[in-house]
Design a protein around this motif. Sequence first.
Motif, mmCIF file in Angstrom:
data_model
loop_
_atom_site.group_PDB
_atom_site.id
_atom_site.type_symbol
_atom_site.label_atom_id
_atom_site.label_comp_id
_atom_site.label_asym_id
_atom_site.label_seq_id
_atom_site.Cartn_x
_atom_site.Cartn_y
_atom_site.Cartn_z
ATOM 1 N N LEU A 1 -11.351 -6.313 0.990
ATOM 2 C CA LEU A 1 -11.224 -5.167 2.036
ATOM 3 C C LEU A 1 -9.769 -5.738 2.544
ATOM 4 O O LEU A 1 -9.062 -4.783 2.975
ATOM 5 C CB LEU A 1 -12.228 -5.521 2.971
ATOM 6 N N ASN A 2 -9.420 -7.045 2.405
ATOM 7 C CA ASN A 2 -7.876 -7.275 2.745
ATOM 8 C C ASN A 2 -7.039 -6.545 2.007
ATOM 9 O O ASN A 2 -5.916 -6.580 2.291
ATOM 10 C CB ASN A 2 -8.038 -8.753 2.895
ATOM 11 N N VAL A 3 -7.445 -7.031 0.633
ATOM 12 C CA VAL A 3 -6.618 -6.504 -0.274
ATOM 13 C C VAL A 3 -6.072 -4.874 -0.311
ATOM 14 O O VAL A 3 -5.140 -4.425 -0.351
ATOM 15 C CB VAL A 3 -6.956 -6.808 -1.820
ATOM 16 N N LEU A 4 -7.305 -4.032 0.069
ATOM 17 C CA LEU A 4 -6.828 -2.743 0.337
ATOM 18 C C LEU A 4 -6.552 -2.386 1.566
ATOM 19 O O LEU A 4 -5.908 -1.092 1.573
ATOM 20 C CB LEU A 4 -8.564 -2.105 0.114
ATOM 21 N N ALA A 5 -6.697 -3.194 2.540
ATOM 22 C CA ALA A 5 -5.749 -2.964 3.858
ATOM 23 C C ALA A 5 -4.650 -2.885 3.473
ATOM 24 O O ALA A 5 -3.685 -2.306 4.220
ATOM 25 C CB ALA A 5 -6.399 -3.869 4.969
ATOM 26 N N GLU A 6 -3.990 -3.958 2.713
ATOM 27 C CA GLU A 6 -2.605 -3.943 2.352
ATOM 28 C C GLU A 6 -2.058 -2.927 1.264
ATOM 29 O O GLU A 6 -0.946 -2.391 1.518
ATOM 30 C CB GLU A 6 -2.098 -5.484 1.746
ATOM 31 N N LYS A 7 -3.002 -2.449 0.637
ATOM 32 C CA LYS A 7 -2.690 -1.212 -0.480
ATOM 33 C C LYS A 7 -2.640 0.017 0.374
ATOM 34 O O LYS A 7 -1.844 0.776 0.010
ATOM 35 C CB LYS A 7 -3.898 -1.201 -1.298
ATOM 36 N N TYR A 8 -3.330 0.233 1.615
ATOM 37 C CA TYR A 8 -3.583 1.560 2.149
ATOM 38 C C TYR A 8 -3.099 1.119 3.706
ATOM 39 O O TYR A 8 -4.133 1.115 4.450
ATOM 40 C CB TYR A 8 -4.784 2.338 2.010
ATOM 41 N N PRO A 9 -2.027 0.993 4.163
ATOM 42 C CA PRO A 9 -1.651 0.237 5.604
ATOM 43 C C PRO A 9 -1.863 1.591 6.282
ATOM 44 O O PRO A 9 -2.341 0.958 7.638
ATOM 45 C CB PRO A 9 -0.195 0.049 5.409
ATOM 46 N N ASP A 10 -1.932 2.791 6.186
ATOM 47 C CA ASP A 10 -2.095 3.758 7.140
ATOM 48 C C ASP A 10 -3.238 4.671 7.022
ATOM 49 O O ASP A 10 -3.249 5.860 7.457
ATOM 50 C CB ASP A 10 -0.695 4.624 6.902
#
Length: 346
Positions: A239-248
């Motif tokens: 989830l942290n990886v994906l939060a960085e991948k999709y910041p908005d």
Amino acid sequence: MKRVFAVFVCAAVLFCGCGKKVDKKMQTTREEVIPVIIDVDTGTDDAIALAFARKSAVLEVRGVTVVQGCVGLEQAGANTLAVCDHIGLQAPVALGAQRPLVGEPITDPVNHGESGLGSVELPQPKMEFSELSASELIWQEAQACEGKLQIVALGPLTNVARALQEHPELKEMIARVVAACGEGGENHPIEFNAKNDPEALQYVIDSGVRLTIYDQQTTEASWGFDMGTTKDGRYTSTLNVLAEKYPDNTMTPLFKGVGKSWLGNYLYSVYPIIWLNVNEAHNDLDYQNNWVRLCYDWCRVTCDTSTGPNRGRTTFTIGEGGPVQWVFFSSTSAFLEVDTLAQCYQ
């Protein structure tokens, strides 16, 4: 003249609705729509599960019922309204049981945080609770769906048991209950939902309603090996990886807040929703010519209702023609599924 024509074309596009934002859905292998009520104690994993259900191409969410569990009923209800409002899940939300059928409730602040949602902070929801109780909402929708309603129980089974107690004919009106509960054997820790209300689980089993149990060990194969690396090389959760991948992304506040919790890379409740969406758990699937068994059909299951150390432990007996289907393995990649989910909320 060209300018006039261009304006005319744009107006025509807007008028016919072609310019509307498309509500992207998760892909499915199913053909028939499944009406469901999702029963939650909204902690971290239930929040992501609700987001999956909202974007399922095949699940028609007829309502969300709330039960005590990883947090108390009031907090679980507040979490559920906030999550449903944030993801745009427009379904009635009904409060249910404040305590188990027997004994005192237990909570799980270690894994989910004191609020149940880790460090997630969502705006105050505009939605309000249904005037119906959880039992009455289940009863109402079971009648409306004419035998097709399925209940997806992601928390303790107290609401489901109470609905069956209050409306005995309900068991003939529910197509199936899919429950996230139980552990894969005596060497595994006792699963929380079963431990919270073992009497409710046993009541649902004994009722004879068609029941699929989604074992908590199904998540280990996918989440345990799907941790990733952030842009600066840190080893972290999916989830942290994906939060960085999709910041908005709409999901980013949930990804960030849930990703900080212990369960940020182990979202048990997500898997029953994925399973319903694609129905992957058929026996003897052929993965590169290696036959893999994912579930056992029609087992006999008992849940320990004693007051001893094994209270809540589930025991599966295979091949006895019982009423329970036991799903104990998933081949689904958590990272790929949640990545696709994020794309649906772009």
